[in-house]
Design a protein around this motif. Sequence first.
Motif, mmCIF file in Angstrom:
data_model
loop_
_atom_site.group_PDB
_atom_site.id
_atom_site.type_symbol
_atom_site.label_atom_id
_atom_site.label_comp_id
_atom_site.label_asym_id
_atom_site.label_seq_id
_atom_site.Cartn_x
_atom_site.Cartn_y
_atom_site.Cartn_z
ATOM 1 N N LYS A 244 33.261 15.522 -18.706
ATOM 2 C CA LYS A 244 32.300 14.563 -18.147
ATOM 3 C C LYS A 244 33.075 13.561 -17.299
ATOM 4 N N ASP A 263 34.946 10.164 -17.891
ATOM 5 C CA ASP A 263 34.088 9.278 -18.671
ATOM 6 C C ASP A 263 34.979 8.389 -19.535
ATOM 7 N N ARG A 266 35.527 9.484 -23.271
ATOM 8 C CA ARG A 266 36.369 10.681 -23.371
ATOM 9 C C ARG A 266 37.824 10.350 -23.039
ATOM 10 N N ASP A 306 28.168 5.359 -26.808
ATOM 11 C CA ASP A 306 29.042 6.140 -25.930
ATOM 12 C C ASP A 306 30.164 6.824 -26.704
ATOM 13 N N ASP A 309 28.786 9.730 -28.767
ATOM 14 C CA ASP A 309 28.412 10.838 -27.889
ATOM 15 C C ASP A 309 29.635 11.650 -27.482
ATOM 16 N N ALA A 310 30.723 10.955 -27.147
ATOM 17 C CA ALA A 310 31.951 11.656 -26.763
ATOM 18 C C ALA A 310 32.530 12.422 -27.944
ATOM 19 N N CYS A 311 32.512 11.808 -29.125
ATOM 20 C CA CYS A 311 33.037 12.472 -30.323
ATOM 21 C C CYS A 311 32.246 13.735 -30.666
ATOM 22 N N ASP A 313 31.256 15.972 -28.767
ATOM 23 C CA ASP A 313 31.764 17.113 -28.000
ATOM 24 C C ASP A 313 33.238 17.403 -28.279
#
Length: 349
Positions: A244, A263, A266, A306, A309-311, A313
């Motif tokens: 991302k 991002d 990330r 945020d 959400d990153a974790c 993936d």
Amino acid sequence: MLGSPLYQRHDQAFCAQLANVEQAAAAQDTVLVGAPGTILEHKRAGLVYYARQFMNPEGKKQEESLGGPRGDPDVEARVETMRERILQGKDLVGRIRELAKLGFQIADNKTYATMGVLYNHGLFQAGAVLIGSHAYAVLLNSLGIKSVAYETEDVDIARARQLALQHVPTGGLLAILKETGIAFVEVPPMTRGAPSTSFKQAGATRFHVDLLVPSEDDSFPTIAVPELGAHATGLPYLAFLLGKSQMGTLISRHGAVPVRVPDPARFAIHKLLVSRLRTNMLIKSQKDVHQACVLLAMLGDHRSGDIEDACADLPASTRALVRRALPDVRRLLEAHEGAMDELEAGIGA
């Protein structure tokens, strides 16, 4: 007793100033390499020829021919276009000078020139991503925060998949980099006979550009990048970082250029990952953790969700590596409990 906050927020008015610079940078049809400069007229055999004189990335005066003679419609149109670019560039430089006084992150001129030629050839538009400490500086600015800057002469460019470029000059990436006016050469690889994956400025300098792609496993293979006529080093876990991305703006005292960066969440989590891989590089490992925690702190304080959400993936096989960094992270995030809670929830700590 809670520790000190890891960052300070810029005033909203200052962030609006940056937004205006970003808008003007995105409106450029071409990024000028070097300082904006001025138009000169040279007389030869009674005719007038034009040139743009400017300070190059190494601080030396340089000229770029604009052709002639004066009066030729094509030449006059070219010179008028350059005048407009110079005026736009000078306006940008003036605004950036004010941002520098306010504590925004300013890139060195060689990095700006390098980003400029990559942008002019459409690499960032096609999906190439600036990573590393220069991307961190862009993210700090875009998030509207101030923190410790990290000087570096490393420029790291990555891509997740083949770039859909319309045209690459003969000579590939090396030819593009030479358009900066910097004498780039290939860095000899460690393995004799293997292709180079890195380019450096010739001579006694550490300024260099590394090309990186995701590795399919835990190895560091050399992988062909045919659309750039080059090779790249494969890095484990890089696919997560590149999964991302967003456009940002790199600013310098010579101008501003749009770049693609990861991002921020990330970026932070990937920094924690690589910090555990650098077991024999303590200083770089500490820098990775600090950069990660600054971004995590801001996201936890002002952009709830945020980090989780990153974790979500993050590959399950890498969560143990991130958990190994938690003792250092807890110490730095003492004043940012929300970020710590969100990270622990995200990785199942």
